[in-house]
Design a protein around this motif. Sequence first.
Motif, PDB file in Angstrom:
ATOM      1  N   ALA A   1      45.028  29.634  34.861  1.00 39.29           N
ATOM      2  CA  ALA A   1      44.975  28.186  35.098  1.00 39.29           C
ATOM      3  C   ALA A   1      43.535  27.735  35.324  1.00 39.29           C
ATOM      4  N   ILE A   2      42.751  28.521  36.067  1.00 39.34           N
ATOM      5  CA  ILE A   2      41.346  28.174  36.302  1.00 39.34           C
ATOM      6  C   ILE A   2      40.583  28.123  34.986  1.00 39.34           C
ATOM      7  N   LEU A   3      40.786  29.125  34.142  1.00 41.42           N
ATOM      8  CA  LEU A   3      40.090  29.180  32.853  1.00 41.42           C
ATOM      9  C   LEU A   3      40.487  28.005  31.970  1.00 41.42           C
ATOM     10  N   GLU A   4      41.777  27.688  31.968  1.00 44.02           N
ATOM     11  CA  GLU A   4      42.262  26.555  31.173  1.00 44.02           C
ATOM     12  C   GLU A   4      41.643  25.246  31.665  1.00 44.02           C
ATOM     13  N   GLN A   5      41.569  25.084  32.981  1.00 43.29           N
ATOM     14  CA  GLN A   5      40.985  23.871  33.547  1.00 43.29           C
ATOM     15  C   GLN A   5      39.500  23.770  33.219  1.00 43.29           C
ATOM     16  N   ALA A   6      38.800  24.909  33.217  1.00 47.90           N
ATOM     17  CA  ALA A   6      37.370  24.897  32.899  1.00 47.90           C
ATOM     18  C   ALA A   6      37.143  24.419  31.468  1.00 47.90           C
ATOM     19  N   HIS A   7      37.942  24.918  30.542  1.00 54.83           N
ATOM     20  CA  HIS A   7      37.805  24.497  29.149  1.00 54.83           C
ATOM     21  C   HIS A   7      38.223  23.035  28.979  1.00 54.83           C
ATOM     22  N   ALA A   8      39.202  22.596  29.767  1.00 56.31           N
ATOM     23  CA  ALA A   8      39.618  21.192  29.697  1.00 56.31           C
ATOM     24  C   ALA A   8      38.493  20.288  30.191  1.00 56.31           C
ATOM     25  N   ARG A   9      37.810  20.684  31.281  1.00 57.36           N
ATOM     26  CA  ARG A   9      36.693  19.889  31.787  1.00 57.36           C
ATOM     27  C   ARG A   9      35.560  19.837  30.766  1.00 57.36           C
TER      28      ARG A   9
ATOM     29  N   GLY B   1      52.261  34.486  52.619  1.00 57.69           N
ATOM     30  CA  GLY B   1      50.834  34.267  52.789  1.00 57.69           C
ATOM     31  C   GLY B   1      50.303  33.444  51.639  1.00 57.69           C
ATOM     32  N   SER B   2      48.999  33.293  51.614  1.00 57.63           N
ATOM     33  CA  SER B   2      48.355  32.518  50.565  1.00 57.63           C
ATOM     34  C   SER B   2      47.217  33.332  49.977  1.00 57.63           C
ATOM     35  N   GLY B   3      47.194  33.427  48.667  1.00 63.18           N
ATOM     36  CA  GLY B   3      46.108  34.114  47.980  1.00 63.18           C
ATOM     37  C   GLY B   3      45.188  33.099  47.321  1.00 63.18           C
ATOM     38  N   GLN B   4      43.962  33.506  47.071  1.00 63.27           N
ATOM     39  CA  GLN B   4      43.004  32.620  46.431  1.00 63.27           C
ATOM     40  C   GLN B   4      42.178  33.399  45.425  1.00 63.27           C
ATOM     41  N   VAL B   5      41.933  32.779  44.289  1.00 65.64           N
ATOM     42  CA  VAL B   5      41.058  33.368  43.279  1.00 65.64           C
ATOM     43  C   VAL B   5      39.952  32.361  42.975  1.00 65.64           C
ATOM     44  N   THR B   6      38.762  32.865  42.731  1.00 67.51           N
ATOM     45  CA  THR B   6      37.606  32.020  42.442  1.00 67.51           C
ATOM     46  C   THR B   6      36.861  32.586  41.247  1.00 67.51           C
TER      47      THR B   6
ATOM     48  N   ASN C   1      56.962  46.865  48.850  1.00 64.47           N
ATOM     49  CA  ASN C   1      55.533  46.898  48.604  1.00 64.47           C
ATOM     50  C   ASN C   1      55.235  46.916  47.107  1.00 64.47           C
ATOM     51  N   TRP C   2      56.003  47.726  46.384  1.00 60.09           N
ATOM     52  CA  TRP C   2      55.817  47.809  44.920  1.00 60.09           C
ATOM     53  C   TRP C   2      56.194  46.489  44.250  1.00 60.09           C
ATOM     54  N   HIS C   3      57.334  45.936  44.661  1.00 61.44           N
ATOM     55  CA  HIS C   3      57.810  44.685  44.063  1.00 61.44           C
ATOM     56  C   HIS C   3      56.870  43.528  44.377  1.00 61.44           C
ATOM     57  N   ASP C   4      56.491  43.394  45.669  1.00 59.86           N
ATOM     58  CA  ASP C   4      55.622  42.294  46.057  1.00 59.86           C
ATOM     59  C   ASP C   4      54.244  42.426  45.417  1.00 59.86           C
ATOM     60  N   GLY C   5      53.775  43.661  45.285  1.00 62.26           N
ATOM     61  CA  GLY C   5      52.481  43.871  44.632  1.00 62.26           C
ATOM     62  C   GLY C   5      52.506  43.410  43.183  1.00 62.26           C
ATOM     63  N   ASN C   6      53.601  43.711  42.478  1.00 68.60           N
ATOM     64  CA  ASN C   6      53.732  43.271  41.089  1.00 68.60           C
ATOM     65  C   ASN C   6      53.803  41.746  41.004  1.00 68.60           C
ATOM     66  N   VAL C   7      54.589  41.144  41.906  1.00 69.04           N
ATOM     67  CA  VAL C   7      54.721  39.677  41.901  1.00 69.04           C
ATOM     68  C   VAL C   7      53.378  39.024  42.194  1.00 69.04           C
ATOM     69  N   ASN C   8      52.649  39.552  43.187  1.00 68.09           N
ATOM     70  CA  ASN C   8      51.354  38.974  43.540  1.00 68.09           C
ATOM     71  C   ASN C   8      50.345  39.129  42.410  1.00 68.09           C
ATOM     72  N   SER C   9      50.390  40.276  41.733  1.00 69.55           N
ATOM     73  CA  SER C   9      49.478  40.478  40.597  1.00 69.55           C
ATOM     74  C   SER C   9      49.763  39.475  39.493  1.00 69.55           C
ATOM     75  N   GLU C  10      51.047  39.235  39.248  1.00 71.49           N
ATOM     76  CA  GLU C  10      51.425  38.268  38.213  1.00 71.49           C
ATOM     77  C   GLU C  10      50.977  36.856  38.601  1.00 71.49           C
ATOM     78  N   ARG C  11      51.186  36.491  39.859  1.00 70.40           N
ATOM     79  CA  ARG C  11      50.781  35.159  40.311  1.00 70.40           C
ATOM     80  C   ARG C  11      49.270  35.012  40.301  1.00 70.40           C
ATOM     81  N   ARG C  12      48.567  36.074  40.632  1.00 70.41           N
ATOM     82  CA  ARG C  12      47.101  36.041  40.589  1.00 70.41           C
ATOM     83  C   ARG C  12      46.615  35.818  39.161  1.00 70.41           C
ATOM     84  N   GLU C  13      47.213  36.539  38.215  1.00 70.77           N
ATOM     85  CA  GLU C  13      46.821  36.367  36.818  1.00 70.77           C
ATOM     86  C   GLU C  13      47.123  34.957  36.326  1.00 70.77           C
ATOM     87  N   GLN C  14      48.236  34.403  36.769  1.00 71.07           N
ATOM     88  CA  GLN C  14      48.572  33.022  36.387  1.00 71.07           C
ATOM     89  C   GLN C  14      47.555  32.042  36.953  1.00 71.07           C
TER      90      GLN C  14
END
Length: 246
Positions: free
Chosen positions: A51-59, A120-125, A34-47
Amino acid sequence: MRRANRLVTTGCLTTLIALIVVLGVVVSWLWYRNWHDGNVNSERREQALAAILEQAHARAGDTDRALETSDITDVDALTGVIWQHSKAPVITYDASHREFTATAASSAHYDAKAILPGGGSGQVTRCFVFTFTHRPGQAWKPRVSERDDDVCRPSTQIGNRVRLALTRILSMYAEDMTRARVQETLDPTGRRSFEVKSVVRQSDTTTVTVVVWSSGAAVDQCYRFTRHAPGGDGQGSATAVPVSSC
């Protein structure tokens, strides 16, 4: 008999201790996962957020370059340029400030680790507001602002309704595309999601201008729908581009 009872008691105690040890190992493993997966998911969420912010500035950058290299002065044509690169469902123009504002939400998916097989699949907006200002004799000035999700909710609803309208317009036969029939096709329940302003048919092309509303009519955007070929049987194509007014 007493010796047999002692052996049974000792055996039960040993089994209980073994079960406690196994349970402790399982609990420790679950806690670690739980601790390990939570850290991995947090890192992937931040990534994903990065990526969303980078794409917004690119657009925004792509839109700015397109505006700079165009000789267009017509507001509707400039709205089309901004939409082409930003894909924002809602684009408004403030003539007093010579400023376009485009509102759009961006989403990204990431693989989420989970204890159960399959993951599973996570989503950020995130919600972005793009502004493009043009003063006489000056270059275009782009700006990207991140806003609360509520700001983008009407824009997202309008974008979804535009896609629905494209499907319904493409399903119609050209001879049936009067203003009243298109209105009935787009808004059969009369909920004021769409307001058809005009229908113009030339050769094999039909142009429909429609005001598309968000829920509660909080925000609206005029769209120009263009339907090519006869349609009605799934053939042909249709496009939708926002315009400054109907």
